[in-house]
Design a protein around this motif. Structure first.
Motif, PDB file in Angstrom:
ATOM      1  N   ALA A  17       0.848  -1.191   0.000  1.00 18.45           N
ATOM      2  CA  ALA A  17       0.000   0.000   0.000  1.00 18.45           C
ATOM      3  C   ALA A  17       0.886   1.245   0.000  1.00 18.45           C
ATOM      4  CB  ALA A  17      -0.897  -0.007   1.239  1.00 18.45           C
ATOM      5  N   PHE A  63      -7.385  -3.469   6.499  1.00 22.93           N
ATOM      6  CA  PHE A  63      -5.961  -3.274   6.232  1.00 22.93           C
ATOM      7  C   PHE A  63      -5.225  -4.456   6.853  1.00 22.93           C
ATOM      8  CE2 PHE A  63      -1.918  -0.938   6.121  1.00 22.93           C
ATOM      9  CZ  PHE A  63      -2.035  -0.279   4.923  1.00 22.93           C
ATOM     10  N   ILE A  68      -1.853  -7.406   2.674  1.00 23.34           N
ATOM     11  CA  ILE A  68      -0.968  -6.252   2.507  1.00 23.34           C
ATOM     12  C   ILE A  68       0.396  -6.603   3.087  1.00 23.34           C
ATOM     13  CG2 ILE A  68      -0.570  -3.844   3.140  1.00 23.34           C
ATOM     14  CD1 ILE A  68      -3.646  -3.528   3.203  1.00 23.34           C
ATOM     15  N   THR A  71       3.781  -1.123   3.586  1.00 21.80           N
ATOM     16  CA  THR A  71       3.158   0.185   3.411  1.00 21.80           C
ATOM     17  C   THR A  71       4.252   1.242   3.279  1.00 21.80           C
ATOM     18  OG1 THR A  71       1.260  -0.461   4.760  1.00 21.80           O
ATOM     19  CG2 THR A  71       1.598   1.889   4.434  1.00 21.80           C
ATOM     20  N   ARG A 243      -8.778   1.926 -10.757  1.00 19.63           N
ATOM     21  CA  ARG A 243      -8.475   0.659 -10.094  1.00 19.63           C
ATOM     22  C   ARG A 243      -8.799  -0.525 -10.993  1.00 19.63           C
ATOM     23  NH1 ARG A 243     -12.127   0.102  -5.547  1.00 19.63           N
ATOM     24  NH2 ARG A 243     -10.864   1.711  -4.588  1.00 19.63           N
ATOM     25  N   SER A 259       1.514  -1.797  -6.038  1.00 23.68           N
ATOM     26  CA  SER A 259       1.831  -0.831  -4.988  1.00 23.68           C
ATOM     27  C   SER A 259       1.048   0.428  -5.326  1.00 23.68           C
ATOM     28  CB  SER A 259       3.330  -0.532  -4.911  1.00 23.68           C
ATOM     29  OG  SER A 259       3.571   0.450  -3.923  1.00 23.68           O
ATOM     30  N   SER A 261      -1.656   3.664  -4.879  1.00 19.89           N
ATOM     31  CA  SER A 261      -1.988   4.766  -3.974  1.00 19.89           C
ATOM     32  C   SER A 261      -3.410   5.236  -4.261  1.00 19.89           C
ATOM     33  CB  SER A 261      -0.982   5.905  -4.135  1.00 19.89           C
ATOM     34  OG  SER A 261      -1.354   7.007  -3.355  1.00 19.89           O
ATOM     35  N   LEU A 264      -5.996   2.637  -4.557  1.00 24.98           N
ATOM     36  CA  LEU A 264      -6.345   1.984  -3.296  1.00 24.98           C
ATOM     37  C   LEU A 264      -7.382   2.776  -2.519  1.00 24.98           C
ATOM     38  CD1 LEU A 264      -5.858  -0.131  -1.023  1.00 24.98           C
ATOM     39  CD2 LEU A 264      -3.954   1.318  -0.242  1.00 24.98           C
ATOM     40  N   VAL A 285      -9.030  -3.532  -1.160  1.00 27.56           N
ATOM     41  CA  VAL A 285      -7.950  -4.451  -0.797  1.00 27.56           C
ATOM     42  C   VAL A 285      -8.147  -5.806  -1.470  1.00 27.56           C
ATOM     43  CG1 VAL A 285      -6.952  -5.776   1.127  1.00 27.56           C
ATOM     44  CG2 VAL A 285      -7.368  -3.323   1.371  1.00 27.56           C
TER      45      VAL A 285
END
Length: 296
Positions: A17, A63, A68, A71, A243, A259, A261, A264, A285
């Motif tokens: 993330a 999260f 994940i 971060t 997305r 990865s 941003s 997400l 997620v």
């Protein structure tokens, strides 16, 4: 170096993330989250609000360390706390590997690229990163055109700074982003791959890097990079794709994980109830995880 974290990043199933919006991009990130510029009157208040946003994301049940791996944090986030712990410690205690954005933004466009601005306080930042239990770093350049000398300069700069980062026992994420709107994107990606390979082949056996790259136009174009023994992991930025589009493109690339941003956090809002927020977070997620581990 934390060998457990190294193994998770290298071999784990999931994605990284990116929560590293900095001073210049923070107002846009907050606006997308439903916090307009008139909600704060100075930079301190702005960063308080963005930390509140990031804390809400990181503490969400969605999260989840099962999906994940790590971060990427902004420098101020590293120095702030979540539930009484420094952010990196909170993440590590929840089995998520912390990274730190170390670049100072982009220089003006020249030779079809934007190099990184000088990082005058890099050694001090890296020393503090060690104190804050950071695992690795990230730094971004941008390639707009298939200019050989420009791309070569970007890669040279990235690896030069990466060498300094590795001296602090941190794993650098090298991010030479190729603009998704570039007219010759595929050609830029071919030049970029070859330039990166030159540097990778000159690394010693105890020097390891990660790469954060725009999802390539040609599927599996970065296979050599993904399989290179000096590369811990290759991760993909969403680069302005939605997305859905980013996930579809990602699925076409074996071994490449996300990865993201903007892709997400796009559906998150300060005005959502906790239930709405957590449901939106879980949806994002789950979709990004699926694209990272399930390939066409």
């Amino acid at each position: 170096m934390n060998t457990t974290q190294f193994d998770k990043i290298k071999n784990g199933n999931g994605f990284i993330a990116a929560l590293d919006q900095s001073g210049g991009s923070t107002p846009k990130a907050l606006a997308g989250y439903g916090v307009p510029e008139d909600a704060y009157s100075n930079e301190d208040e702005m960063f308080d609000l963005v930390h509140k946003m990031r804390s809400r994301i990181i503490t969400s049940p969605a999260f989840d360390s099962d999906k994940i791996l790590g971060t990427i944090l902004f420098e101020q986030t590293m120095d702030r706390e979540i539930e009484g712990k420094y952010t990196a410690d909170y993440l590590a205690d929840n089995n998520i590997v912390p990274f730190l954005k170390v670049d100072k933004g982009l220089a003006e466009k020249e030779n079809g690229v934007q190099m990184m601005k000088p990082i005058h306080d890099l050694d001090e930042t890296l020393r503090r990163a060690n104190e804050r239990n950071i695992f690795g770093t990230k730094m971004r350049s941008v390639i707009h055109e298939s200019n050989q000398s420009g791309i070569e300069a970007v890669v040279n700069q990235q690896f030069e700074i990466a060498k300094r980062i590795m001296e602090y026992d941190l794993v650098p994420i090298i991010e030479p982003e190729v603009n998704i709107n570039s007219e010759d994107k595929e050609k830029s990606e071919e030049i970029l791959k070859n330039e990166i390979l030159k540097h990778l082949n000159n690394l010693s056996k105890d020097e390891n890097v990660m790469l954060k790259l725009t999802i390539p136009t040609k599927a599996n174009a970065y296979k050599e990079l993904i399989e290179h023994p000096r590369v811990v992991r290759v991760v993909a930025l969403s680069g302005g794709y939605s997305r859905e589009e980013a996930n579809e493109k990602l699925k076409e690339n074996e071994g490449l994980i996300a990865s993201f941003s903007r892709a997400l956090i796009a559906d998150l809002s300060a005005n959502q109830s906790d239930e709405e927020f957590n449901n939106s977070m879980k949806h994002a997620v789950d979709k990004i995880y699926d694209a990272s581990v399930n390939k066409k």
